[in-house]
Design a protein around this motif. Structure first.
Motif, PDB file in Angstrom:
ATOM      1  N   PRO A  33      -3.087  -4.845   7.601  1.00 14.36           N
ATOM      2  CA  PRO A  33      -1.642  -5.002   7.808  1.00 14.36           C
ATOM      3  C   PRO A  33      -0.841  -4.340   6.687  1.00 14.36           C
ATOM      4  CG  PRO A  33      -2.790  -7.091   8.075  1.00 14.36           C
ATOM      5  CD  PRO A  33      -3.778  -6.131   7.493  1.00 14.36           C
ATOM      6  N   GLY A  34       0.245  -3.666   7.080  1.00 16.70           N
ATOM      7  CA  GLY A  34       1.155  -3.097   6.084  1.00 16.70           C
ATOM      8  C   GLY A  34       0.814  -1.683   5.663  1.00 16.70           C
ATOM      9  N   LYS A  90       0.326   2.113   7.189  1.00 17.23           N
ATOM     10  CA  LYS A  90       0.473   2.916   8.410  1.00 17.23           C
ATOM     11  C   LYS A  90       0.148   4.369   8.103  1.00 17.23           C
ATOM     12  CE  LYS A  90       4.046   4.187  11.711  1.00 17.23           C
ATOM     13  NZ  LYS A  90       4.961   5.157  11.115  1.00 17.23           N
ATOM     14  N   VAL A 100       3.279   2.418   2.965  1.00 18.16           N
ATOM     15  CA  VAL A 100       2.963   1.048   2.557  1.00 18.16           C
ATOM     16  C   VAL A 100       4.192   0.174   2.797  1.00 18.16           C
ATOM     17  CG1 VAL A 100       2.191  -0.425   0.645  1.00 18.16           C
ATOM     18  CG2 VAL A 100       1.490   1.992   0.730  1.00 18.16           C
ATOM     19  N   ASP A 101       4.036  -0.803   3.673  1.00 17.93           N
ATOM     20  CA  ASP A 101       5.114  -1.764   3.895  1.00 17.93           C
ATOM     21  C   ASP A 101       4.848  -2.942   2.953  1.00 17.93           C
ATOM     22  OD1 ASP A 101       6.660  -3.918   4.736  1.00 17.93           O
ATOM     23  OD2 ASP A 101       6.646  -3.253   6.825  1.00 17.93           O
ATOM     24  N   GLU A 102       5.614  -2.950   1.872  1.00 16.41           N
ATOM     25  CA  GLU A 102       5.365  -3.898   0.769  1.00 16.41           C
ATOM     26  C   GLU A 102       5.324  -5.350   1.257  1.00 16.41           C
ATOM     27  OE1 GLU A 102       8.219  -3.298  -2.355  1.00 16.41           O
ATOM     28  OE2 GLU A 102       7.952  -5.339  -3.104  1.00 16.41           O
ATOM     29  N   LYS A 103       6.250  -5.704   2.154  1.00 17.39           N
ATOM     30  CA  LYS A 103       6.325  -7.111   2.586  1.00 17.39           C
ATOM     31  C   LYS A 103       5.084  -7.512   3.374  1.00 17.39           C
ATOM     32  CE  LYS A 103      11.183  -8.120   2.501  1.00 17.39           C
ATOM     33  NZ  LYS A 103      11.972  -6.879   2.690  1.00 17.39           N
ATOM     34  N   VAL A 104       4.631  -6.603   4.241  1.00 20.99           N
ATOM     35  CA  VAL A 104       3.485  -6.939   5.091  1.00 20.99           C
ATOM     36  C   VAL A 104       2.179  -6.788   4.301  1.00 20.99           C
ATOM     37  CG1 VAL A 104       2.297  -6.390   7.243  1.00 20.99           C
ATOM     38  CG2 VAL A 104       4.786  -6.141   7.095  1.00 20.99           C
ATOM     39  N   PHE A 105       2.082  -5.765   3.481  1.00 18.08           N
ATOM     40  CA  PHE A 105       0.832  -5.521   2.742  1.00 18.08           C
ATOM     41  C   PHE A 105       0.654  -6.550   1.624  1.00 18.08           C
ATOM     42  CE2 PHE A 105      -1.767  -3.409  -0.517  1.00 18.08           C
ATOM     43  CZ  PHE A 105      -2.906  -3.180   0.234  1.00 18.08           C
ATOM     44  N   ARG A 123       7.669   4.296  -0.176  1.00 18.01           N
ATOM     45  CA  ARG A 123       6.582   3.789   0.675  1.00 18.01           C
ATOM     46  C   ARG A 123       5.356   4.697   0.775  1.00 18.01           C
ATOM     47  NH1 ARG A 123      10.830   2.994   4.409  1.00 18.01           N
ATOM     48  NH2 ARG A 123      10.046   4.552   5.876  1.00 18.01           N
ATOM     49  N   HIS A 174      -5.390  -6.078  -0.063  1.00 12.84           N
ATOM     50  CA  HIS A 174      -4.457  -6.744   0.855  1.00 12.84           C
ATOM     51  C   HIS A 174      -4.765  -8.233   0.946  1.00 12.84           C
ATOM     52  CE1 HIS A 174      -3.798  -8.580   4.829  1.00 12.84           C
ATOM     53  NE2 HIS A 174      -2.562  -8.226   4.541  1.00 12.84           N
ATOM     54  N   ARG A 187      -2.407 -11.250  -0.171  1.00 11.99           N
ATOM     55  CA  ARG A 187      -1.952 -12.233   0.831  1.00 11.99           C
ATOM     56  C   ARG A 187      -2.275 -13.656   0.355  1.00 11.99           C
ATOM     57  NH1 ARG A 187      -5.775 -12.178   5.620  1.00 11.99           N
ATOM     58  NH2 ARG A 187      -6.956 -13.109   3.932  1.00 11.99           N
TER      59      ARG A 187
END
Ligand SMILES: Cc1ncc(COP(=O)(O)O)c(C=O)c1O
Length: 408
Positions: free
Chosen positions: A286-287, A289, A308-313, A365, A391, A395
């Protein structure tokens, strides 16, 4: 043979004090080399001939082969992509202001500013990472004379959209196609769009001539002018008819180019294999792409670009880059921080970022991962494993403390 250490938990990471995963650094853009014997044979021939520069037989053969490969009328080989850009810009008589993306290598902007032409930065499409025609249109002023699109990562610009704007406003359109050698758009090879297109054959590119570049065009008059300009304006012995510079490609560079052309399909195959492997290992993290390449077009798959989607990763891109660097995975923040945040542009246009929201977002990103002939599927699997562990650690909150202590 690259030695790899086994990593199976976040406690095994190099940032926890262990040796890096890879004994040798893994670079983005490690040069591709074709058949060494063929190269050495060519270099020997060149030495025997004592013809090292000044439009030698290898340069001529290289130009003809590139013309055939791309289906263009003219290829003018040069010493590097930056000089090729400068000459193309000058030959097109661009002046005043020229619209370019900020999300590119600094040479795109410098090639203009070097000639006291102002690069005006337009925003990009967040999906394609290329110039957004709507933003380009907003940047046009009475001083604008041209547009330079950049086919970033080898993925084509909206050539139809940019051409429409150029035609409507009487602007010249050219492309910095440094990333897009042997890539196509609607089945047509890059090199056939706009007034002319410029390639870089720098060592880090998919296809290299050590250092090198070229302008390609279907315009006979423009090609003649560029040929003069890259050779001091000489039109025969003792006869200078134009202001020019020294943009010539050397014979040894052309020898490398001719040899590389013979292995082009192998380079693509390796890059594609690596790209598909990265796609597999990143698919369910996740996070992260990975950008898409269109398999229906010709692609060189040279850039493994991950957003890199910081919030999701769970971690910002920059911290992830530091963790990877500690493992000798020398990920790059291409193109960070963006031309408009580098000098002299930062000083000249301190508020440019306000009109570049997509560029500013992507700058935070994007990262490029290593690929090319030096990278194996096993290495990619291990890189994927690290990304997954990071990740999961982020998390579960297991990493964040350590990261802030150790990485920053
Ligand atoms: C987009 C882009 N433009 C221009 C250049 C300059 O090319 P060169 O290094 O051959 O001068 C490069 C790469 O180096 C590039 O990536």
């Amino acid at each position: 043979m690259q030695q790899m250490r086994k990593i199976s938990s976040i406690n095994d990471l190099a940032i926890m004090g262990h040796p890096p995963l890879f004994a040798e650094p893994l670079h983005v853009g490690r040069p591709n080399v074709g058949n060494r014997e063929r190269l050495m044979q060519r270099i020997n021939d060149m030495l025997d001939r004592r013809w090292f520069s000044n439009n030698g037989p290898f340069v001529q053969e290289f130009e003809r082969k590139v013309e055939v490969l791309l289906g263009v009328k003219h290829c003018i080989a040069m010493c590097n992509g930056t000089v090729a850009l400068e000459i193309a810009i000058r030959a097109l008589d661009l002046k005043g202001e020229v619209i370019v993306p900020s999300f590119t290598f600094i040479a795109t902007a410098h090639a203009l500013q070097w000639q006291e032409i102002t690069p005006v930065f337009a925003d990009i499409d967040p999906v394609t990472h290329n110039l957004d025609p709507a933003s380009v249109e907003k940047m046009i002023t009475p001083r604008t004379t041209g547009i330079i699109g950049v086919h970033l990562w080898g993925r084509h610009c909206d050539t139809a959209g940019l051409q429409t704007i150029a035609d409507e406003h009487g602007l010249k359109l050219m492309y910095d196609s440094s990333h897009a050698f042997a890539c196509s758009h609607n089945g047509q090879l890059i090199g056939n769009f706009g007034e002319c297109e410029v390639f870089s054959f720098h060592a880090t590119k998919f296809f290299n001539t050590f250092e090198g570049g070229a302008v390609v065009t279907n315009n006979d008059a423009l090609a003649d002018k560029i040929r003069l300009m890259k050779n001091f304006g000489f039109a025969g012995l003792d006869n200078v008819i134009y202001i020019g510079t020294n943009g010539k490609m050397t014979e040894v560079c052309a020898a490398m180019g001719l040899t590389g052309l013979e292995s082009l399909d192998d380079f693509v195959q390796t890059n594609r294999r690596n790209y598909l492997e990265y796609r597999k290992v990143l698919a369910d993290i996740p996070g992260l792409k990975l950008i898409d390449y269109n398999d229906l077009e010709r692609c060189n798959y040279q850039y493994i670009i991950v957003e890199v989607d910081e919030k999701v990763f769970g971690l910002p891109r920059d911290k992830l880059v530091r963790i990877l660097h500690a493992e000798n995975i020398l990920t790059r923040r291409y193109f960070f921080p963006g031309c408009h945040k580098m000098q002299p542009y930062k000083g000249l246009f301190p508020h440019a970022g306000m009109l570049l929201p997509q560029t500013e977002g992507l700058n935070q990103r994007v990262m490029a991962l290593p690929t090319g002939t030096a990278v194996t599927q096993e290495m990619i699997a291990q890189i994927g494993e690290i990304l997954r562990l990071v990740h999961d650690g982020a998390r579960d909150g297991k990493l964040s403390m350590d990261i802030s202590r150790m990485c920053l």
